[in-house]
Scaffold this motif. Structure first.
Motif, PDB file in Angstrom:
ATOM      1  N   THR A   1    -102.860 -39.387  62.449  1.00  0.00           N
ATOM      2  CA  THR A   1    -103.658 -39.140  63.658  1.00  0.00           C
ATOM      3  C   THR A   1    -102.757 -38.846  64.848  1.00  0.00           C
ATOM      4  OG1 THR A   1    -105.436 -40.586  62.868  1.00  0.00           O
ATOM      5  CG2 THR A   1    -105.390 -40.103  65.212  1.00  0.00           C
TER       6      THR A   1
ATOM      7  N   ALA B   1    -101.290 -35.376  64.437  1.00  0.00           N
ATOM      8  CA  ALA B   1    -102.317 -34.371  64.742  1.00  0.00           C
ATOM      9  C   ALA B   1    -102.573 -34.290  66.243  1.00  0.00           C
ATOM     10  CB  ALA B   1    -103.612 -34.712  64.000  1.00  0.00           C
TER      11      ALA B   1
ATOM     12  N   LEU C   1    -110.747 -28.758  65.155  1.00  0.00           N
ATOM     13  CA  LEU C   1    -109.557 -27.926  64.981  1.00  0.00           C
ATOM     14  C   LEU C   1    -109.918 -26.522  64.483  1.00  0.00           C
ATOM     15  CD1 LEU C   1    -107.200 -30.627  63.420  1.00  0.00           C
ATOM     16  CD2 LEU C   1    -106.869 -29.470  65.617  1.00  0.00           C
TER      17      LEU C   1
ATOM     18  N   GLY D   1    -102.114 -29.059  62.529  1.00  0.00           N
ATOM     19  CA  GLY D   1    -103.032 -30.167  62.766  1.00  0.00           C
ATOM     20  C   GLY D   1    -104.097 -30.274  61.692  1.00  0.00           C
TER      21      GLY D   1
ATOM     22  N   LEU E   1    -102.629 -31.839  58.564  1.00  0.00           N
ATOM     23  CA  LEU E   1    -102.492 -33.285  58.741  1.00  0.00           C
ATOM     24  C   LEU E   1    -103.846 -33.976  58.624  1.00  0.00           C
ATOM     25  CD1 LEU E   1    -100.012 -33.202  61.760  1.00  0.00           C
ATOM     26  CD2 LEU E   1     -99.477 -34.015  59.456  1.00  0.00           C
ATOM     27  N   ALA E   2    -104.874 -33.379  59.228  1.00  0.00           N
ATOM     28  CA  ALA E   2    -106.205 -33.992  59.215  1.00  0.00           C
ATOM     29  C   ALA E   2    -106.767 -34.086  57.799  1.00  0.00           C
ATOM     30  CB  ALA E   2    -107.156 -33.197  60.112  1.00  0.00           C
TER      31      ALA E   2
END
Length: 583
Positions: A272, A275, A346, A455, A458-459
């Motif tokens: 988190t 991101a 995103l 991002g 990563l999410a």
């Protein structure tokens, strides 16, 4: 890390608490973009060189980065409302210092004090976590988290209007007035959280983190002026790496660290925070590119020739859209969870930047781009505190959200440095003046799109949660805190009070029954929920007579009078419905 209570009855949050906290966050965020309309004029206004004038912006960034995790930890220890008011007070002093000077050094001092208030945003999120019921917490945290973007977006047209028609010092007087108003509203409306983290303030950890952050962010913000391969820039980066490594080793050995690195290293918290850096990068790109595009003369062939005020108004929908996405986020997150909402946000940002590559030919097109990207950033920012809160103990919400806010600030700092370098390297020299090119603007949008792609990756690695589990982690702040306090009281970690079990008439334990302690004046002196085995515990603020009221779905209510002498716990089992059962 455990937590305790102040021993004082908690005031319930009123309907005005969330708007007041969000207003405080917006006021603090205004400091970040307050001087954007007059950036190019700062060397003349302060009678200094352009490189020295950049310290007016850099100082605010550095102090905000340092203050954010520190104020979060102080709030966990000594009271989040208290630290929120202190942050706003320092900001007001800084604004007044800047308002009465035309000299560089006092201006830098004032701007440093203004940046100190950035800690108000994680403090506000922590207050919401501690006080709000589950049905209000999701949208409230979303609004507070988005306030940093809302304030920055709304400040641009307002500051441009003031700068165009009045003395530029009026900007600081206005900021001070907003700060005083935020302090007054907080004192009147916002109750203090009864939750406190145990332990002491880690001063060596605070000094080490501050030194490491300054050494890291300073070359990022000044690298373009010093040269990215200069000995100064490379030396500061190397020093930052050494200091932060030594700081991390020290924090792992401290019983009550400023930042619990073991918690921070958890998969959900780490991903988190990473991101958050990418979201911060994407947020700042549009704030840097569109105002310049809008104000460039139309004679360039691509500039839109708008005034400073019109440019600010075209970018303002970025902040307004972020504000209006808070209730939308609450519904999406309640159904699908904050991980999914972050991914959706995103994706919308990516679409906004990709579409924006072809929407740079008219002012209305920049408005469309601002709305689309603002919606995505609003959803993404709103998801971050819910993900953090769902992964850390209640006693660490201030520090954990402070660190998350810091990650966003690092993202904006990196964005500012990289985009500034791109625009400078792609600019055309016209009569000794560097004029940004459309190629530079488009490369900047592509960089933002790349950051969003990272991002997203990563999410997708964030752990999945069912909507019900996510909602409980995100929203049941008061109940979870009460359960934790009950566990500590049962273990003898809190002042003596009443303890026992909530049972049915046939002796079956009743889980999550609400037990309320009422004092002799008829006021609530405490409340908790029974555990899975029916156990409850309530600390008493003072010796004397009390009434214990117990209630659970499917059972009749119970009210029982009891007296506490104050010297030892009183064992008292409660039967629903029916009579008190001697322990």
């Amino acid at each position: 890390m455990s937590h305790t209570t102040t021993g004082e009855p908690a005031r319930r949050a009123s309907g005005a608490t969330v708007p007041v906290l969000a207003f405080a966050g917006i006021v603090v965020a205004v400091m970040q973009t307050l001087l954007v309309p007059v950036i190019k004029d700062l060397p003349r206004l302060l009678d200094t060189s352009p490189s020295n004038a950049t310290w007016v912006l850099t100082s605010t960034l550095l102090s905000g980065a340092v203050a954010t995790p520190i104020m979060g930890r102080l709030g966990d220890l000594f009271g989040k409302r208290r630290m929120l008011i202190a942050s706003l007070a320092v900001m007001v002093v800084g604004a007044l210092v800047s308002a009465v000077t035309d000299a560089l050094l006092p201006m830098i001092v004032g701007r440093t004090l203004q940046g100190f208030a950035m800690g108000a945003i994680p403090l506000g999120i922590g207050l919401m976590r501690d006080m709000l019921p589950r049905e209000r917490l999701g949208s409230a945290m979303a609004l507070m988290s988005s306030s940093i973007g809302v304030g920055g977006g709304l400040a641009l047209p307002a500051a441009a209007l003031v700068a165009q028609h009045a003395d530029w010092h009026v900007l600081f007087y206005g900021a001070a007035g907003l700060g005083v108003l935020a302090i007054a509203l907080t004192l009147l409306v916002v109750p203090e959280s009864p939750l406190r983290a145990k332990g002491s303030f880690d001063l060596p950890g605070a000094l080490g983190l501050s030194a490491g952050l300054v050494l890291f962010l300073l070359p990022i913000t000044k690298g373009s002026d010093w040269g990215w391969s200069s000995p100064t820039t490379l030396g500061l980066f190397a020093a930052a790496a050494v200091v932060l490594l030594l700081w991390g080793l020290m924090e792992l050995r401290v019983a009550a660290p400023l930042v619990d690195l073991r918690t921070t290293a958890r998969r959900e918290v780490l991903l988190t925070n990473l991101a958050s850096i990418m979201v911060g990068v994407s947020f700042y790109v549009i704030s840097l590119v569109l105002p310049q595009l809008l104000q460039l003369p139309s004679q360039t062939g691509y500039g839109l020739g708008q005034s400073m005020v019109v440019a600010g108004l075209c970018v303002a929908p970025l902040g307004l859209t972020m504000m209006f996405t808070a209730p939308v986020y609450a519904r999406l997150s309640a159904r699908y969870g904050p991980r999914t909402t972050l991914i959706v946000g995103l994706l919308i940002i990516a679409v906004g930047y990709a579409g924006g590559l072809g929407l740079m030919n008219a002012a209305w097109q920049t408005v469309v781009t601002s709305v689309l990207i603002g919606a995505g950033i609003g959803l993404a920012y709103s998801s971050l505190p819910a993900l953090i809160i769902g992964a850390v103990p209640a006693s660490e919400t201030g520090a954990a959200n402070g660190l998350n806010t810091l990650m966003r600030s690092i993202g904006t700092s990196v964005s500012s440095a990289v985009i500034g370098m791109v625009l400078a390297n792609t600019a055309n020299d016209v009569g000794g003046v560097a004029v940004p090119t459309m190629h530079g603007f488009r490369v900047s949008f592509l960089i933002a799109t790349g950051a969003v792609a990272i991002g997203l990756a990563l999410a997708f690695f964030l752990p999945r949660r069912t909507p019900a589990t996510t909602t409980q982690l995100r929203a049941s702040s008061e109940e979870d805190a009460n359960l934790a306090r009950a566990e500590q009281a049962l273990a003898g970690e809190e002042p003596t009070g009443f303890r026992g079990r909530v049972l049915t008439a046939d002796g079956t334990p009743v889980a999550r029954a609400k037990v309320t302690l009422i004092d002799r004046h008829g006021r609530q002196a405490g409340a908790t929920l029974s555990g899975a085995d029916g156990a409850y515990a309530l600390a008493v603020p003072a010796a004397g007579p009390y009434v214990l009221a117990a209630r659970a779905p499917g059972h009749g209510p119970l009210a029982h009078a009891a007296t506490h002498t104050g010297d030892r716990p009183v064992d008292l089992d409660l039967s629903l419905p029916g009579e008190t059962v001697p322990a």
